[in-house]
Design an enzyme around this catalytic site. Structure first.
Site, mmCIF file in Angstrom:
data_model
loop_
_atom_site.group_PDB
_atom_site.id
_atom_site.type_symbol
_atom_site.label_atom_id
_atom_site.label_comp_id
_atom_site.label_asym_id
_atom_site.label_seq_id
_atom_site.Cartn_x
_atom_site.Cartn_y
_atom_site.Cartn_z
ATOM 1 C CB CYS A 90 42.169 41.494 36.611
ATOM 2 S SG CYS A 90 43.637 42.455 36.677
ATOM 3 C CB CYS B 217 41.966 45.060 36.546
ATOM 4 S SG CYS B 217 42.874 44.284 35.431
#
Length: 211
Positions: free
Chosen positions: A30, A33
Site C-alpha cells: 500500500c 500506507c
C-alpha cells in the site's frame, strides 16, 4: 514508539493493559500506507504512555483475523480503541485528520503533558498540600483568623462601651464597634449597610430588643 503486532495474543494483551490503543492497519504493498507511516511513527514517539496510550501497527495480510474483526476493508485504516471499544475510525492517508484524532485520543487517555503533575501538591518536607475550602462540602476547613479576631474585638469593645452608659441601647447603637452603625457619609444613603462577604453580622442590642 509504535509496536508491530506479531500475534492476536499480543494485541489482546496491549488492549487490556492500556486505556487507549491507536491501531494502524496497513499493507506492505500500500503506497499511501508507506507515505503516512513516518507521521504515525512520529506521533507514536511523541504521545505513547505506558498503561495509558499505545500505538500499534497491524499488517492486514499477516493478521487477517484481526482486520476482519474490526471490519477493515481499505488501507490505511486507523482505529482508536478505548477500553476494548472502537471510538473513532480514520480511513486514508490524511495527516491533519490523523493528527487531530490522535490529539483527541491523548485527551481521552489522560496522557497529556500535564497528567504527570496531577494530584495533590507536596511541600519540601514531603507532606501533601491540602486545598483550602471554606464550604461544607469536603476538604479541610480553613479559618480567617483576621476576621475572627475582628469579631472578638468588636464584641469586647461593644461590651465595655455600653457597660458604663446610662442608656446602653443608645450607646450600643452609636458605638464605633457596631457593624450596622451608619457613618456620616452613609447617612444620606437609602440602601442598607452591607457587611463584608464571608463575615458574620452581629446585631446590636437595639436590634435584638425590637425583634
Amino acid at each position: 514508539m509504535a509496536t508491530y503486532i506479531t500475534s492476536s495474543h499480543e494485541f489482546s494483551r496491549i488492549l487490556t493493559s492500556h486505556t487507549v490503543v491507536i491501531a494502524d492497519f496497513y499493507a506492505d504493498w500500500c503506497g499511501p500506507c508507506q507515505r503516512i507511516s513516518p507521521i504515525f511513527d512520529s506521533l507514536a514517539k511523541q504521545h505513547s504512555k505506558p498503561s495509558r496510550l499505545a500505538f500499534v501497527k497491524i499488517n492486514v495480510d499477516t493478521h487477517q483475523d484481526i482486520a476482519q474483526q474490526y471490519g477493515v476493508r481499505a488501507m490505511p485504516t486507523f482505529k482508536i480503541i478505548n477500553k476494548g471499544g472502537v471510538v473513532e475510525t480514520i480511513q486514508g492517508a490524511n495527516p491533519p485528520e490523523l493528527t487531530a484524532a490522535v490529539e483527541r485520543a491523548v485527551r481521552l487517555a489522560g496522557a497529556g503533558k500535564g497528567a504527570a503533575f496531577a494530584g495533590e501538591g507536596r511541600r519540601l518536607g514531603g507532606s501533601p498540600i491540602v486545598p483550602r475550602s471554606g464550604g461544607r462540602g469536603g476538604g479541610a476547613r480553613s479559618w480567617d483568623l483576621m476576621a475572627l479576631l475582628e469579631v472578638v474585638l468588636r464584641f469586647v469593645g461593644l461590651y465595655f462601651w455600653t457597660l458604663f452608659s446610662l442608656d446602653p441601647y443608645k450607646a450600643a447603637e452609636n458605638s464605633p464597634f457596631n457593624v450596622n452603625r451608619k457613618t456620616n457619609t452613609q447617612a444620606g444613603n437609602t440602601g442598607a449597610t452591607k457587611r463584608p462577604a464571608g463575615r458574620p453580622a452581629f446585631k446590636t442590642l437595639a436590634d435584638l430588643k425590637s425583634e
